[in-house]
Design an enzyme around this catalytic site. Structure first.
Site, PDB file in Angstrom:
ATOM      1  N   ASP A 138     -10.951   2.449   3.880  1.00 25.69           N
ATOM      2  CA  ASP A 138     -11.390   1.040   3.762  1.00 25.69           C
ATOM      3  C   ASP A 138     -12.891   0.651   3.619  1.00 25.69           C
ATOM      4  O   ASP A 138     -13.207  -0.447   3.281  1.00 25.69           O
ATOM      5  CB  ASP A 138     -10.609   0.468   4.774  1.00 25.69           C
ATOM      6  CG  ASP A 138      -9.612  -0.510   4.588  1.00 25.69           C
ATOM      7  OD1 ASP A 138      -9.572  -0.658   3.131  1.00 25.69           O
ATOM      8  OD2 ASP A 138      -8.862  -0.970   5.352  1.00 25.69           O
ATOM      9  N   GLN A 187      -5.159  -1.501   9.591  1.00 24.13           N
ATOM     10  CA  GLN A 187      -4.589  -2.955   9.078  1.00 24.13           C
ATOM     11  C   GLN A 187      -5.152  -3.910   9.884  1.00 24.13           C
ATOM     12  O   GLN A 187      -4.888  -3.989  11.115  1.00 24.13           O
ATOM     13  CB  GLN A 187      -3.299  -2.960   8.869  1.00 24.13           C
ATOM     14  CG  GLN A 187      -3.062  -4.372   8.114  1.00 24.13           C
ATOM     15  CD  GLN A 187      -3.382  -4.347   6.669  1.00 24.13           C
ATOM     16  OE1 GLN A 187      -3.199  -3.446   6.096  1.00 24.13           O
ATOM     17  NE2 GLN A 187      -3.724  -5.625   6.415  1.00 24.13           N
ATOM     18  N   LYS A 232       0.942  -1.245  -0.015  1.00 23.12           N
ATOM     19  CA  LYS A 232      -0.036  -0.014   0.019  1.00 23.12           C
ATOM     20  C   LYS A 232       0.822   1.075   0.115  1.00 23.12           C
ATOM     21  O   LYS A 232       0.582   2.259  -0.779  1.00 23.12           O
ATOM     22  CB  LYS A 232      -1.050  -0.011   0.978  1.00 23.12           C
ATOM     23  CG  LYS A 232      -1.943  -1.244   1.030  1.00 23.12           C
ATOM     24  CD  LYS A 232      -2.637  -1.233   2.397  1.00 23.12           C
ATOM     25  CE  LYS A 232      -3.630  -2.486   2.229  1.00 23.12           C
ATOM     26  NZ  LYS A 232      -4.360  -3.156   3.446  1.00 23.12           N
TER      27      LYS A 232
END
Ligand code: NDP
Length: 279
Positions: free
Chosen positions: A119, A96, A52
């Site tokens: 997200d 994460q 990422k």
């Protein structure tokens, strides 16, 4: 023999067009900035974060990484999220997963400001997806939708079957397909007569986490098969949830693993970050 859906190529094109957008933002003095939080020491998470941040660097998006210790408590995690929420120059925040079990991941996702939730896991964004309103959509299902669009695969009126009902893949995948007017069935570990259901799918999405789970006999002739699974095998190789070799004999389109849905997840994250900056 099925046509291979080349996620690597589509993702590269998405990133190219995002780079043009970021260049334009930077030329106007707007520097996109993204924060990623990891709690604990997880080797797979480290690889995902590296992918990422590399993608961010390539596009000219600045990245702040917060690696918190395994013993971080909920208050410390929420404090960090709140401080990032308050900083105007940070457009996107990503936590994460997984995080250590003593922490409440739902509470943490809820704390991320919906406008920075790149997200798409904050309940506000999840709800908006259900209502078919503009929102941040979870990157993997969004990436699948982009692949279907790029390959001009009809969705409206089709029977779509999703295997897997996780909050990050299966459920938002169901919503995305439903929002495009597919007739969607979602299956899980308690589903009875799975093959009977999958056999009716014009579009079959596998998000299970079991290598080669979807076999040829479960797939309708000429179906479109999307394999979300990423399974690490003992020999270090990566394999999907679909028995690619045999299923590709019967279906019309199929995503490979690697090189299918995986690259799209990162590309759609970049797309969400750019969207957050523009918002
Ligand atoms: P989860 O483990 O959270 O969910 C798996 C789902 O599969 C569950 O809903 C489970 O049902 C269902 N399932 C398990 N066994 C069966 C079975 N025998 N029959 C039918 N359904 C079954 O996984 P994720 O959704 O997080 O991920 C799925 C896969 O996708 C993994 O391989 C993961 O690595 C991969 N992945 C790939 C990404 C990418 O970028 N390509 C991104 C995210 C994930 P139940 O709910 O009843 O337990």
């Amino acid at each position: 023999m099925a046509q291979i859906i080349n996620g690597k190529e589509v993702a590269m094109n998405v990133r190219k067009s995002l780079k043009t957008e970021v260049d334009l933002l930077r030329a106007n003095g707007i520097i996109p900035k993204f924060a990623v939080i990891m709690v604990g020491d997880n080797s797979a998470s480290k690889i995902y974060i590296k992918n990422k941040t590399n993608a961010c660097n390539e596009l000219g998006i600045e990245c702040e990484e917060y690696i918190l210790s395994e013993t971080t408590n909920m208050e410390e995690l929420l404090d960090l999220i709140n401080s990032l929420n308050k900083r105007n120059e940070i457009s996107g925040i990503l936590l994460q997963s997984p995080i250590p079990k003593h922490l409440d991941i739902d509470k943490a996702f809820k704390a991320i400001s919906p406008s920075k939730d790149v997200d798409g896991f904050n309940p506000e964004n999840v709800g908006k997806l259900c209502l078919n309103q503009d929102c941040f959509i979870s990157c993997t299902p969004n990436g699948v939708m982009k692949l279907l669009e790029e390959y001009k695969i009809d969705i409206e009126g089709k029977n779509a079957v999703v295997i897997g009902r996780s909050n990050i893949v299966g459920k938002p995948m169901l919503q995305c397909l439903l929002n495009k007017n597919a007739t969607v069935t979602i299956c899980h570990s308690k589903t009875k007569n799975l093959t009977e259901i999958t056999k009716k799918a014009d579009i079959l999405v596998a998000a299970i986490g079991k290598p080669n789970f979807v076999t040829k006999d479960m797939v309708k002739e000429d179906a479109v098969v999307i394999d979300v699974g990423i399974n690490r095998m003992e020999d270090g190789s990566i394999c999907g949830d679909v028995d690619f070799k045999n299923v590709s004999d019967v279906c019309s389109y199929i995503t490979p693993v690697p090189g299918g849905v995986g690259p799209m997840t990162v590309a759609m994250l970049m797309s969400n970050i750019v969207k957050a900056v523009k918002n």
